[in-house]
Design a protein around this motif. Structure first.
Motif, PDB file in Angstrom:
ATOM      1  N   LYS A 158      19.410 -67.441 -14.449  1.00 53.87           N
ATOM      2  CA  LYS A 158      20.598 -66.738 -14.949  1.00 53.87           C
ATOM      3  C   LYS A 158      20.371 -66.026 -16.279  1.00 53.87           C
ATOM      4  O   LYS A 158      21.309 -65.491 -16.856  1.00 53.87           O
ATOM      5  CB  LYS A 158      21.757 -67.730 -15.075  1.00 53.87           C
ATOM      6  CG  LYS A 158      22.113 -68.374 -13.736  1.00 53.87           C
ATOM      7  CD  LYS A 158      23.165 -69.452 -13.878  1.00 53.87           C
ATOM      8  CE  LYS A 158      23.441 -70.122 -12.542  1.00 53.87           C
ATOM      9  NZ  LYS A 158      24.432 -71.209 -12.623  1.00 53.87           N
ATOM     10  N   GLN A 159      19.125 -66.028 -16.731  1.00 53.72           N
ATOM     11  CA  GLN A 159      18.833 -65.302 -17.967  1.00 53.72           C
ATOM     12  C   GLN A 159      18.820 -63.805 -17.675  1.00 53.72           C
ATOM     13  O   GLN A 159      18.031 -63.327 -16.861  1.00 53.72           O
ATOM     14  CB  GLN A 159      17.471 -65.741 -18.533  1.00 53.72           C
ATOM     15  CG  GLN A 159      17.162 -65.098 -19.873  1.00 53.72           C
ATOM     16  CD  GLN A 159      15.892 -65.656 -20.500  1.00 53.72           C
ATOM     17  OE1 GLN A 159      15.170 -66.408 -19.869  1.00 53.72           O
ATOM     18  NE2 GLN A 159      15.631 -65.285 -21.735  1.00 53.72           N
ATOM     19  N   ILE A 160      19.679 -63.066 -18.350  1.00 48.88           N
ATOM     20  CA  ILE A 160      19.820 -61.635 -18.083  1.00 48.88           C
ATOM     21  C   ILE A 160      18.671 -60.841 -18.691  1.00 48.88           C
ATOM     22  O   ILE A 160      18.099 -59.953 -18.067  1.00 48.88           O
ATOM     23  CB  ILE A 160      21.170 -61.112 -18.636  1.00 48.88           C
ATOM     24  CG1 ILE A 160      22.323 -61.806 -17.902  1.00 48.88           C
ATOM     25  CG2 ILE A 160      21.267 -59.600 -18.497  1.00 48.88           C
ATOM     26  CD1 ILE A 160      23.691 -61.452 -18.441  1.00 48.88           C
ATOM     27  N   ALA A 161      18.323 -61.172 -19.941  1.00 48.91           N
ATOM     28  CA  ALA A 161      17.241 -60.449 -20.604  1.00 48.91           C
ATOM     29  C   ALA A 161      16.570 -61.374 -21.603  1.00 48.91           C
ATOM     30  O   ALA A 161      17.192 -62.263 -22.183  1.00 48.91           O
ATOM     31  CB  ALA A 161      17.784 -59.219 -21.324  1.00 48.91           C
ATOM     32  N   LYS A 162      15.286 -61.155 -21.783  1.00 47.33           N
ATOM     33  CA  LYS A 162      14.539 -61.921 -22.784  1.00 47.33           C
ATOM     34  C   LYS A 162      14.518 -61.115 -24.083  1.00 47.33           C
ATOM     35  O   LYS A 162      13.978 -59.999 -24.125  1.00 47.33           O
ATOM     36  CB  LYS A 162      13.117 -62.185 -22.289  1.00 47.33           C
ATOM     37  CG  LYS A 162      13.066 -63.086 -21.064  1.00 47.33           C
ATOM     38  CD  LYS A 162      11.645 -63.362 -20.607  1.00 47.33           C
ATOM     39  CE  LYS A 162      11.643 -64.279 -19.381  1.00 47.33           C
ATOM     40  NZ  LYS A 162      10.260 -64.554 -18.920  1.00 47.33           N
ATOM     41  N   VAL A 163      15.089 -61.706 -25.110  1.00 49.59           N
ATOM     42  CA  VAL A 163      15.232 -61.010 -26.385  1.00 49.59           C
ATOM     43  C   VAL A 163      14.442 -61.739 -27.460  1.00 49.59           C
ATOM     44  O   VAL A 163      14.528 -62.968 -27.580  1.00 49.59           O
ATOM     45  CB  VAL A 163      16.716 -60.915 -26.805  1.00 49.59           C
ATOM     46  CG1 VAL A 163      16.843 -60.230 -28.155  1.00 49.59           C
ATOM     47  CG2 VAL A 163      17.509 -60.180 -25.737  1.00 49.59           C
ATOM     48  N   ASP A 164      13.660 -60.983 -28.232  1.00 53.27           N
ATOM     49  CA  ASP A 164      12.951 -61.547 -29.378  1.00 53.27           C
ATOM     50  C   ASP A 164      13.944 -61.630 -30.526  1.00 53.27           C
ATOM     51  O   ASP A 164      14.156 -60.649 -31.258  1.00 53.27           O
ATOM     52  CB  ASP A 164      11.761 -60.662 -29.745  1.00 53.27           C
ATOM     53  CG  ASP A 164      11.006 -61.200 -30.949  1.00 53.27           C
ATOM     54  OD1 ASP A 164      11.291 -62.351 -31.357  1.00 53.27           O
ATOM     55  OD2 ASP A 164      10.145 -60.463 -31.492  1.00 53.27           O
ATOM     56  N   LYS A 165      14.580 -62.780 -30.683  1.00 43.99           N
ATOM     57  CA  LYS A 165      15.666 -62.906 -31.674  1.00 43.99           C
ATOM     58  C   LYS A 165      15.154 -62.713 -33.105  1.00 43.99           C
ATOM     59  O   LYS A 165      15.886 -62.251 -33.980  1.00 43.99           O
ATOM     60  CB  LYS A 165      16.354 -64.262 -31.547  1.00 43.99           C
ATOM     61  CG  LYS A 165      15.460 -65.466 -31.810  1.00 43.99           C
ATOM     62  CD  LYS A 165      16.239 -66.762 -31.651  1.00 43.99           C
ATOM     63  CE  LYS A 165      15.360 -67.964 -31.958  1.00 43.99           C
ATOM     64  NZ  LYS A 165      16.109 -69.241 -31.813  1.00 43.99           N
ATOM     65  N   ASP A 166      13.895 -63.041 -33.340  1.00 47.28           N
ATOM     66  CA  ASP A 166      13.343 -62.877 -34.684  1.00 47.28           C
ATOM     67  C   ASP A 166      13.169 -61.397 -35.033  1.00 47.28           C
ATOM     68  O   ASP A 166      13.098 -61.022 -36.211  1.00 47.28           O
ATOM     69  CB  ASP A 166      12.000 -63.592 -34.796  1.00 47.28           C
ATOM     70  CG  ASP A 166      12.151 -65.096 -34.688  1.00 47.28           C
ATOM     71  OD1 ASP A 166      13.221 -65.599 -35.048  1.00 47.28           O
ATOM     72  OD2 ASP A 166      11.188 -65.766 -34.242  1.00 47.28           O
ATOM     73  N   GLY A 167      13.107 -60.566 -33.999  1.00 43.62           N
ATOM     74  CA  GLY A 167      12.918 -59.139 -34.253  1.00 43.62           C
ATOM     75  C   GLY A 167      14.239 -58.381 -34.421  1.00 43.62           C
ATOM     76  O   GLY A 167      14.236 -57.203 -34.759  1.00 43.62           O
ATOM     77  N   VAL A 168      15.360 -59.049 -34.151  1.00 45.31           N
ATOM     78  CA  VAL A 168      16.678 -58.397 -34.269  1.00 45.31           C
ATOM     79  C   VAL A 168      17.163 -58.528 -35.710  1.00 45.31           C
ATOM     80  O   VAL A 168      17.340 -59.632 -36.210  1.00 45.31           O
ATOM     81  CB  VAL A 168      17.684 -59.033 -33.311  1.00 45.31           C
ATOM     82  CG1 VAL A 168      19.066 -58.374 -33.469  1.00 45.31           C
ATOM     83  CG2 VAL A 168      17.207 -58.911 -31.865  1.00 45.31           C
ATOM     84  N   GLU A 169      17.370 -57.387 -36.365  1.00 43.02           N
ATOM     85  CA  GLU A 169      17.795 -57.390 -37.773  1.00 43.02           C
ATOM     86  C   GLU A 169      19.209 -56.822 -37.961  1.00 43.02           C
ATOM     87  O   GLU A 169      19.796 -56.927 -39.034  1.00 43.02           O
ATOM     88  CB  GLU A 169      16.809 -56.573 -38.598  1.00 43.02           C
ATOM     89  CG  GLU A 169      15.386 -57.162 -38.569  1.00 43.02           C
ATOM     90  CD  GLU A 169      14.401 -56.315 -39.334  1.00 43.02           C
ATOM     91  OE1 GLU A 169      14.762 -55.162 -39.686  1.00 43.02           O
ATOM     92  OE2 GLU A 169      13.285 -56.783 -39.568  1.00 43.02           O
ATOM     93  N   LYS A 170      19.760 -56.229 -36.910  1.00 46.28           N
ATOM     94  CA  LYS A 170      21.103 -55.637 -37.048  1.00 46.28           C
ATOM     95  C   LYS A 170      21.794 -55.632 -35.705  1.00 46.28           C
ATOM     96  O   LYS A 170      21.171 -55.329 -34.696  1.00 46.28           O
ATOM     97  CB  LYS A 170      20.982 -54.215 -37.618  1.00 46.28           C
ATOM     98  CG  LYS A 170      22.312 -53.573 -37.928  1.00 46.28           C
ATOM     99  CD  LYS A 170      22.108 -52.204 -38.545  1.00 46.28           C
ATOM    100  CE  LYS A 170      23.438 -51.543 -38.868  1.00 46.28           C
ATOM    101  NZ  LYS A 170      23.273 -50.207 -39.497  1.00 46.28           N
TER     102      LYS A 170
END
Length: 216
Positions: A204-216
């Motif tokens: 059920k995971q929609i997308a794999k996101v690199d949370k450490d790379g999200v700054e905004k």
């Protein structure tokens, strides 16, 4: 005083020691040999566990799994290998399956062994274990593009948590297995008529996101 009457022990000569050393070595070797012959008996041999799937059938041979309650064969969950070790729920919009979930299930099937419990002479006796065709939970393995069954197992009631009665379709020998593949498929109710659903298998995971790379 005179020591002439005193008995004296002569020191043991090297030539006398050699035969004793050889005898001790032979005795030691015999003990080690007998110990090596008395190998511990495995738990499989002690309780005479039997392989429930056909011999020479491995995890890689299983490409499709059908799951259904015996009373509702039309409401089945069909899991199918889609290539590169990826699986889909073919009965549910070809939705992707969780890798860890299906890998564990297939490996468990391939290595499945059971302890013989009884030979049920008729349907009534099979019903006592809830492994008759109508009451039991069915697990069918196939090749991806074939309707021929590689195996067909029927899971019954659980004598204790985590265990289950099981038999191969078309046979009357009932076994106890130390894993409950009905529960592993997401069915924990005592009502054997409850059909399986796709939900426990879905990735059920929609997308794999690199949370450490999200700054905004």
């Amino acid at each position: 005083t005179s020591n002439e009457g005193t008995l004296r022990r002569e020191p043991m000569k090297p030539k006398t020691l050699i035969p004793l050393v050889v005898i001790l070595a032979l005795l030691g070797g015999l003990v080690l040999f007998r110990q090596s012959q008395n190998k511990p008996v495995s738990i499989t041999e002690q309780v005479k566990l039997r392989q429930l799937l056909p011999e020479n059938l491995g995890a890689d041979d299983i490409e499709t799994i059908e799951l259904y309650a015996g009373s509702l064969p039309e409401e089945k969950v069909v899991l199918k290998e889609a290539g590169d070790d990826e699986w889909i729920v073919a009965s549910h919009f070809d939705a992707p399956v969780m890798d860890a979930k299906i890998s564990s299930y297939v490996d468990t099937l391939a290595e499945l062994k059971g302890e013989f419990r009884a030979t049920a002479p008729d349907t009534e006796a099979l019903t006592n274990y809830e492994v008759d065709d109508i009451t039991g939970f069915h697990i069918v393995g196939k090749k991806a593009d074939s309707e021929d069954e590689l195996f067909h197992l029927i899971v019954g009631k659980s004598p204790k948590y985590g265990n289950a009665f099981m038999r191969a379709a078309g046979e009357n020998d009932v076994f106890v297995v130390d894993t409950n593949l009905r529960q592993e498929a997401g069915l924990f109710s005592e009502n054997m008529e409850d059909p399986p659903t796709a939900s426990p298998w879905l990735d059920k995971q929609i997308a794999k996101v690199d949370k450490d790379g999200v700054e905004k």
